[in-house]
Scaffold this active site. Sequence first.
Site, PDB file in Angstrom:
ATOM      1  N   GLY A 206      -9.093  -0.290  -1.095  1.00 39.41           N
ATOM      2  CA  GLY A 206      -9.105  -1.710  -0.773  1.00 39.41           C
ATOM      3  C   GLY A 206      -8.055  -2.490  -1.532  1.00 39.41           C
ATOM      4  CG  ASN A 207      -7.416  -2.697  -5.751  1.00 36.96           C
ATOM      5  OD1 ASN A 207      -8.371  -2.089  -6.196  1.00 36.96           O
ATOM      6  ND2 ASN A 207      -7.191  -3.973  -6.033  1.00 36.96           N
ATOM      7  CB  SER A 208      -3.743  -0.506   0.104  1.00 33.37           C
ATOM      8  OG  SER A 208      -3.848   0.844  -0.223  1.00 33.37           O
TER       9      SER A 208
ATOM     10  CG  HIS B 219      -1.468   2.670   3.638  1.00 35.45           C
ATOM     11  ND1 HIS B 219      -0.669   2.701   2.519  1.00 35.45           N
ATOM     12  CD2 HIS B 219      -2.685   2.299   3.190  1.00 35.45           C
ATOM     13  CE1 HIS B 219      -1.370   2.380   1.465  1.00 35.45           C
ATOM     14  NE2 HIS B 219      -2.604   2.124   1.839  1.00 35.45           N
TER      15      HIS B 219
ATOM     16  CG  LEU C 126      24.210   9.495  -1.023  1.00 37.23           C
ATOM     17  CD1 LEU C 126      24.224  10.081  -2.430  1.00 37.23           C
ATOM     18  CD2 LEU C 126      25.450   8.640  -0.798  1.00 37.23           C
ATOM     19  N   GLY C 127      23.032  12.035   2.642  1.00 35.71           N
ATOM     20  CA  GLY C 127      22.969  13.297   3.359  1.00 35.71           C
ATOM     21  C   GLY C 127      22.881  14.483   2.425  1.00 35.71           C
TER      22      GLY C 127
ATOM     23  CG  ASP D  27       2.727   2.677   2.529  1.00 32.09           C
ATOM     24  OD1 ASP D  27       2.442   2.295   3.676  1.00 32.09           O
ATOM     25  OD2 ASP D  27       1.868   2.892   1.658  1.00 32.09           O
TER      26      ASP D  27
END
Length: 524
Positions: free
Chosen positions: A257-259, A151, A314-315, A181
């Site tokens: 901002g730490n992402s 992101h 696995l489904g 992510d």
Amino acid sequence: MSFETNKLVGKAGRLAVPAGAAVALVLTAGMFFHHNGVHAAMASPAPMDDNSVSSLVALDSAVEAVAARVTPAVVNVAVTSRGSSEHEVGEEQEQGQEGGQGQIQGLPPGFAQFFGQGPQGMQRPQQPQIEHGIGSGIIISPDGYIVTNNHVVDGAVQIKVTLHDRRVMNAKLIGVDKLTDLAVIKVDAKDLPSIAWGDSTKLKPGQTVLAFGSPFGYFQFSVTRGIVSAVDRPNPYRDDPRKPGGYIQTDAAINPGNSGGALVNARGELVGINTFIISNSGSFAGAGFAIPSQIVRATTEQLIKTGSVHHGYLGISMNDVTPENASFFNLKEATGAIVAQVTPDSPASQAGLKSGDVIDELNGQKVVNGGALQVAVSEDTPGTQITLGILRNGSPQTLTLKVGEFHKDAEVASNGDSAGPQKGKLGLAVAELTPDVRQQLHIPSEMKGVAIQSVRPASPADEASLAPGDVILEVNRHPVVSAEQFVNEAHANPAGKDLLLLVWSQGGASYRVIHPDAGNQSGM
């Protein structure tokens, strides 16, 4: 509410203190006056000796050493992306209205045509809005590979990286994985300081961790200290139950901002990538979350090698075994993962896995909960053969199957637990699955059950996260094929005894335990 931590919500100026104010405070504290003149302030107490504070000094020295080792590998990531033009169009329209006759106020005659509307009312072509974002990253190899969040770089047309030595370099996007992510970018450099991988599976609540990054986008190369608050936190996002959980929760301050920044252990090893906070204000409120290195390392290695990630699946949809639902499945211990739904023609279906089975082992290792199983399966390479130990109506069995490959439109092993206590009446109304209802709710033709028509606020159904449009498939392990049968099954349940519902919601099924009021069994 969850917040991605590259969304900037702070202003640096709010934290500033005028220099003059600080000087005035120092002068006031340093002397006092009376009618005879100026007298010296009372003597300050002597500082404590090293022996008295040896433990704190040793702790400070250790943290300083870790910070000094890790900080050179931390980077600031600045992204330019093309956003939606809707906000820009809206502003122009407002300005035009304020100016009267569709003109923008304050422009000299003849200039309006260059700023929206010309003399004949012609609109200039709308350009995509340029957006700027700030995040963080961590160098994982001396040749310039950097891990950050998806992101942070999503939609980027330009990525610039600021190194610890203040060099600014263009970065190339190597690959992204939206499911976890995570993203990998690269700068053209050699002999860069990098960080060593740590083992997130060994983390325990209470252990010291440090978080690195650029909070609020202004304060580059910041470090905060805290502890591991919890491990194996489930995925809080409701948009896609297939996203793996396993998050590390920490009280080390993580802010917008730490992402993409690093979460490291006391040895300075990378144990997580900071990714989001849960806060009502949008800023840190004591609960920050990081993707564990167990997931980060497997994902980044695939991205670097192939540019993409192939997740195993696995489904099935799953619930955790809990003390309140264990008795419904003849379980002695509240551990394992309950299979709530099996996707047709999936690896799980082909291996004979059924709704209501409890998975308690994976390749001979104990399965603690659905989240742990989900993480392990998503990391498996498609085609890998695995062995599942299951309990079917309390009887142990072993199934062998090959892990399939996750696709965007397929079901991955997902953990669909609902949380929180429920008390009171059921508080819901149901309807038959008519063709119109199936079409409106996008319900598969082979699915049998009843649709929830309405849910009374603050009722047990509401508190169990049931909602209109959900489909009830089972009551107390009995399949439901009509609204009348559902009502009969619910009324037949002993007064005050919990009900176990299998509910299909937003493309996945999960078990929900309802606590009805013993004094009110006449209605739903």
